[in-house]
Design an enzyme around this catalytic site. Structure first.
Site, PDB file in Angstrom:
ATOM      1  N   HIS A  23       0.834  -1.207   0.000  1.00  0.00           N
ATOM      2  CA  HIS A  23       0.000   0.000   0.000  1.00  0.00           C
ATOM      3  C   HIS A  23       0.868   1.257   0.000  1.00  0.00           C
ATOM      4  O   HIS A  23       0.587   2.222  -0.713  1.00  0.00           O
ATOM      5  CB  HIS A  23      -0.857   0.058   1.267  1.00  0.00           C
ATOM      6  CG  HIS A  23      -1.903  -1.003   1.410  1.00  0.00           C
ATOM      7  ND1 HIS A  23      -2.019  -1.788   2.522  1.00  0.00           N
ATOM      8  CD2 HIS A  23      -2.897  -1.394   0.579  1.00  0.00           C
ATOM      9  CE1 HIS A  23      -3.051  -2.611   2.396  1.00  0.00           C
ATOM     10  NE2 HIS A  23      -3.587  -2.411   1.208  1.00  0.00           N
ATOM     11  N   LYS A  57     -15.663  -7.325   5.101  1.00  0.00           N
ATOM     12  CA  LYS A  57     -14.830  -8.368   5.684  1.00  0.00           C
ATOM     13  C   LYS A  57     -14.519  -8.071   7.156  1.00  0.00           C
ATOM     14  O   LYS A  57     -14.534  -6.902   7.577  1.00  0.00           O
ATOM     15  CB  LYS A  57     -13.552  -8.550   4.870  1.00  0.00           C
ATOM     16  CG  LYS A  57     -12.802  -7.268   4.541  1.00  0.00           C
ATOM     17  CD  LYS A  57     -11.756  -7.494   3.450  1.00  0.00           C
ATOM     18  CE  LYS A  57     -11.158  -6.175   2.994  1.00  0.00           C
ATOM     19  NZ  LYS A  57     -10.345  -6.290   1.801  1.00  0.00           N
ATOM     20  N   ARG A  82      -2.729  -6.114  -8.350  1.00  0.00           N
ATOM     21  CA  ARG A  82      -1.710  -7.153  -8.167  1.00  0.00           C
ATOM     22  C   ARG A  82      -1.802  -8.220  -9.250  1.00  0.00           C
ATOM     23  O   ARG A  82      -0.940  -8.374 -10.057  1.00  0.00           O
ATOM     24  CB  ARG A  82      -1.846  -7.791  -6.777  1.00  0.00           C
ATOM     25  CG  ARG A  82      -1.257  -6.962  -5.684  1.00  0.00           C
ATOM     26  CD  ARG A  82      -1.830  -7.308  -4.355  1.00  0.00           C
ATOM     27  NE  ARG A  82      -3.269  -7.079  -4.335  1.00  0.00           N
ATOM     28  CZ  ARG A  82      -4.035  -7.227  -3.284  1.00  0.00           C
ATOM     29  NH1 ARG A  82      -3.531  -7.655  -2.163  1.00  0.00           N
ATOM     30  NH2 ARG A  82      -5.314  -6.948  -3.346  1.00  0.00           N
ATOM     31  N   SER A 107      -3.124  -7.734   2.908  1.00  0.00           N
ATOM     32  CA  SER A 107      -3.240  -7.614   4.374  1.00  0.00           C
ATOM     33  C   SER A 107      -3.652  -8.952   4.969  1.00  0.00           C
ATOM     34  O   SER A 107      -3.201  -9.313   6.061  1.00  0.00           O
ATOM     35  CB  SER A 107      -4.262  -6.535   4.739  1.00  0.00           C
ATOM     36  OG  SER A 107      -3.821  -5.278   4.307  1.00  0.00           O
TER      37      SER A 107
END
Ligand code: ADP
Length: 163
Positions: free
Chosen positions: A17, A41, A90, A128
């Site tokens: 990030h 989430k 990504r 993460s």
């Protein structure tokens, strides 16, 4: 003056990030990391903690700030006067999700332009959630997050009552 928001959950902020935020800060006059308050989430860190960890991570970069937000991302962009929304990509899985989101956001606010940065190779695999799993199993995360995030993860692992 071009202002960009970089929205996300940041639970917690990682070097992946930070890389995107710093690269954005070279292109845009002002970058605001938007920490979303109500992700679907489950999160490990509270909103206040996620904001604090992100602020610490970018404190040496004068044109990056960190703000929490709880409404639609396009509304957050409108409130802070951003013309651009930054996201990181990504793998191809990210692309499909980001493309759908971008189409919806364009409907909601056609003025807001989305700019995607390709993840740097060393952070391609870093999320993460994977980070939290490796930290839980006491794996080495030294190159993946700043020291203050390593400490925050270690604090979360302490059994309750050991302070
Ligand atoms: P969200 O829940 O909105 O996906 P995240 O905090 O997981 O929030 O990620 C915020 C943004 O940062 C997303 O665009 C995500 O694709 C991107 N991102 C996450 N990890 C990396 C990384 N390692 N390299 C580049 N971009 C990343």
């Amino acid at each position: 003056m071009i202002t960009a928001i970089y929205p996300g959950t940041f639970d917690p902020i990682t070097n992946g990030h930070i890389d995107i935020a710093l690269r954005s800060a070279r292109l845009f006059h002002r970058v605001i990391i938007g920490v979303y308050a109500f992700p679907k989430k489950e999160v490990m860190f509270s909103l206040e903690e996620r904001v604090h960890l992100a602020r610490e991570a970018v404190k040496s970069c004068a044109n990056i700030t960190v703000e929490p937000y709880g409404d639609l991302t396009v509304e957050f962009a409108r409130k802070v006067g951003a013309q651009v929304m930054v996201r990181g990509l990504r793998v191809s899985g990210d692309f499909e999700w980001e493309f759908d989101m971008a189409m919806m956001n364009r409907r909601l606010n056609p003025e807001l332009e989305m700019v995607c940065f390709m993840a740097s190779p060393q952070f391609q695999f870093l999320s993460s959630s994977i980070l939290k799993e490796v930290a839980r199993l006491r794996g080495n995360i030294n190159d993946l997050v700043p020291a203050h995030v390593i400490n925050a993860l270690a604090e979360k692992q302490k059994p309750a009552g050991t302070g």
